[in-house]
Design a protein around this motif. Structure first.
Motif, PDB file in Angstrom:
ATOM      1  N   ASP A  57       0.825  -1.214   0.000  1.00  0.00           N
ATOM      2  CA  ASP A  57       0.000   0.000   0.000  1.00  0.00           C
ATOM      3  C   ASP A  57       0.854   1.257   0.000  1.00  0.00           C
ATOM      4  O   ASP A  57       0.426   2.302  -0.481  1.00  0.00           O
ATOM      5  CB  ASP A  57      -0.930   0.022   1.213  1.00  0.00           C
ATOM      6  N   THR A  58       2.063   1.171   0.552  1.00  0.00           N
ATOM      7  CA  THR A  58       2.977   2.315   0.614  1.00  0.00           C
ATOM      8  C   THR A  58       3.652   2.598  -0.722  1.00  0.00           C
ATOM      9  O   THR A  58       4.315   3.606  -0.870  1.00  0.00           O
ATOM     10  CB  THR A  58       4.077   2.063   1.656  1.00  0.00           C
ATOM     11  N   ASN A  64       5.967   0.591  -1.903  1.00  0.00           N
ATOM     12  CA  ASN A  64       7.202  -0.190  -1.900  1.00  0.00           C
ATOM     13  C   ASN A  64       6.932  -1.576  -2.468  1.00  0.00           C
ATOM     14  O   ASN A  64       5.802  -2.065  -2.452  1.00  0.00           O
ATOM     15  CB  ASN A  64       7.769  -0.315  -0.484  1.00  0.00           C
ATOM     16  N   ASP A 106      12.415   0.216  -1.965  1.00  0.00           N
ATOM     17  CA  ASP A 106      11.842   1.428  -2.530  1.00  0.00           C
ATOM     18  C   ASP A 106      12.493   1.737  -3.880  1.00  0.00           C
ATOM     19  O   ASP A 106      12.283   2.786  -4.446  1.00  0.00           O
ATOM     20  CB  ASP A 106      12.009   2.610  -1.570  1.00  0.00           C
TER      21      ASP A 106
END
Length: 91
Positions: A47-48, A50, A69
């Motif tokens: 969700d981030t 990454n 990332d």
């Protein structure tokens, strides 16, 4: 297993500016390919934004989970007895 932990400890020695379990992605890639013969066998986007990668050696059964990332790769888990479960999960 002790050798694997000791090898990971060497990799995870990072400069103070970087979290101890993170290294530049190329270093993580080189380490996992060279030391354990692992390759990416699965991945997904968090969700981030990454990327979570599962690296594994299908012959020896070792595996490593890496969150990246795109600049740094962070080893979040590792172990043995990796097994695949064919197909796509029901969502």
């Amino acid at each position: 297993m002790i050798m694997r932990i000791a090898a990971l400890a060497v990799l995870l020695t990072a400069p103070a500016a970087v979290q101890a379990n993170c290294r530049p992605v190329e270093e993580v890639k080189t380490f996992l390919e060279g030391r354990f013969g692992e390759a990416v066998v699965a991945y997904g986007v968090m969700d981030t934004g990454n990327l979570v990668q599962i690296w594994a050696n299908l012959t020896t059964g070792t595996f490593t989970a890496v969150v990246t990332d795109g600049v740094f790769g962070c080893i979040t888990a590792n172990g043995t007895d990796f097994t695949t479960v064919g197909g796509r999960p029901n969502l």
